[in-house]
Design an enzyme around this catalytic site. Structure first.
Site, PDB file in Angstrom:
ATOM      1  N   GLU A 266       0.829  -1.206   0.000  1.00 55.24           N
ATOM      2  CA  GLU A 266       0.000   0.000   0.000  1.00 55.24           C
ATOM      3  C   GLU A 266       0.865   1.259   0.000  1.00 55.24           C
ATOM      4  O   GLU A 266       1.814   1.381   0.771  1.00 55.24           O
ATOM      5  CB  GLU A 266      -0.907   0.023   1.241  1.00 55.24           C
ATOM      6  CG  GLU A 266      -1.906  -1.126   1.293  1.00 55.24           C
ATOM      7  CD  GLU A 266      -2.994  -1.018   0.231  1.00 55.24           C
ATOM      8  OE1 GLU A 266      -3.121   0.057  -0.380  1.00 55.24           O
ATOM      9  OE2 GLU A 266      -3.702  -2.022   0.029  1.00 55.24           O
TER      10      GLU A 266
ATOM     11  N   CYS B 269      -7.623  -1.950   8.324  1.00 55.71           N
ATOM     12  CA  CYS B 269      -6.254  -2.007   7.776  1.00 55.71           C
ATOM     13  C   CYS B 269      -5.701  -0.601   7.572  1.00 55.71           C
ATOM     14  O   CYS B 269      -4.573  -0.295   7.971  1.00 55.71           O
ATOM     15  CB  CYS B 269      -6.234  -2.785   6.464  1.00 55.71           C
ATOM     16  SG  CYS B 269      -6.523  -4.544   6.719  1.00 55.71           S
TER      17      CYS B 269
ATOM     18  N   HIS C  72      -1.572  -5.768   1.530  1.00 54.43           N
ATOM     19  CA  HIS C  72      -2.798  -6.576   1.487  1.00 54.43           C
ATOM     20  C   HIS C  72      -2.546  -7.856   0.698  1.00 54.43           C
ATOM     21  O   HIS C  72      -1.855  -7.831  -0.326  1.00 54.43           O
ATOM     22  CB  HIS C  72      -3.933  -5.793   0.810  1.00 54.43           C
ATOM     23  CG  HIS C  72      -4.802  -5.036   1.771  1.00 54.43           C
ATOM     24  ND1 HIS C  72      -4.891  -3.665   1.776  1.00 54.43           N
ATOM     25  CD2 HIS C  72      -5.621  -5.469   2.770  1.00 54.43           C
ATOM     26  CE1 HIS C  72      -5.745  -3.285   2.732  1.00 54.43           C
ATOM     27  NE2 HIS C  72      -6.193  -4.367   3.347  1.00 54.43           N
TER      28      HIS C  72
HETATM   29  N1  PCA Z   1      -8.553  -6.732   6.320  1.00 51.30           N
HETATM   30  C1  PCA Z   1      -9.391  -5.619   6.702  1.00 51.30           C
HETATM   31  C2  PCA Z   1      -9.198  -5.464   8.181  1.00 51.30           C
HETATM   32  C3  PCA Z   1      -8.563  -6.716   8.648  1.00 51.30           C
HETATM   33  C4  PCA Z   1      -8.120  -7.396   7.424  1.00 51.30           C
HETATM   34  O1  PCA Z   1      -7.438  -8.440   7.379  1.00 51.30           O
HETATM   35  C5  PCA Z   1      -9.105  -4.361   5.889  1.00 51.30           C
HETATM   36  O2  PCA Z   1      -8.710  -4.460   4.719  1.00 51.30           O
HETATM   37  O3  PCA Z   1      -9.321  -3.262   6.390  1.00 51.30           O
END
Ligand code: PCA
Length: 194
Positions: free
Chosen positions: A78, A141, A163
């Site tokens: 990210e 996240c 992610h």
């Molecule tokens: N994904 C979520 C929160 C926890 C996770 O594993 C997100 O993308 O915000």
């Protein structure tokens, strides 16, 4: 270098969270980094506080949080965290904020302090789908990424977020996924260049 690496607990009715499955499956040492693995709750505010508490104890050089992003087909470092909480489902404490700042008066956005494009390229070079992402969303996240970036601003502690897609057993027919082995290989490649 000490790398504090986190994954989330399951949320949204899922039995597992690939982010923790993958982090937990990583070796303890990758390249120059000694890994300290921590599972954090999918809860606004509390997740980042858990990371900060551990960082206070262990003084890591780098912090990398990993989270699940359903419907993505690639491992995605990210680029930015934004100062916004907007939840389309409740977190694991039943909170569902609608358009609140994470930090009232804080900057709108903060860039990752890890080498994001290089991490994406390293994932690709390992033969795993990898791509820079320009939005970590506005759920937990992003909450963790923004809060950590703000806390460690100018400190020399690098902060980033990656992610990962769903695992095959979570994906419905036609939905993108990667195997645990692919996630481990991709994350390892990204960490190797840190
Ligand atoms: N994904 C979520 C929160 C926890 C996770 O594993 C997100 O993308 O915000």
């Amino acid at each position: 270098m000490r790398l504090l690496i986190t994954g989330f607990d399951p949320f949204g009715g899922q039995p597992i969270n690939p982010s923790w499955e993958a982090v937990n499956a990583l070796p303890d040492r990758i390249g120059r980094c000694q890994l300290d693995k921590l599972q954090i709750p999918t809860v606004f505010g509390a997740a980042a506080r858990r990371v900060l508490a551990r960082a206070e104890e262990t003084q890591p050089d780098l912090i990398l949080s990993v989270g699940q992003a359903a419907l993505r087909g690639a491992i995605t470092p990210e680029q930015i965290g934004i100062n916004l909480r907007r939840a389309t489902l409740a977190d694991n404490a039943g909170q569902q904020p609608a358009d609140e700042p994470i930090l009232p008066g804080g900057p709108d956005g903060l860039f990752s302090t890890l080498p994001v494009p290089e991490m994406a390229r390293a994932i690709q070079a390992a033969g795993i789908p990898g791509q820079v992402s320009y939005s970590a969303g506005a759920f937990v996240c992003n909450d963790v990424l923004y809060t950590l970036l703000h806390h460690f601003r100018g400190s020399g502690t690098g902060v980033g977020f990656v992610h990962v897609p769903l695992l095959p057993q979570q994906a419905r027919p036609g939905e993108a996924s990667l195997t645990l082995e692919q996630m481990v290989a991709g994350l390892t490649a990204a960490i190797e260049i840190l």
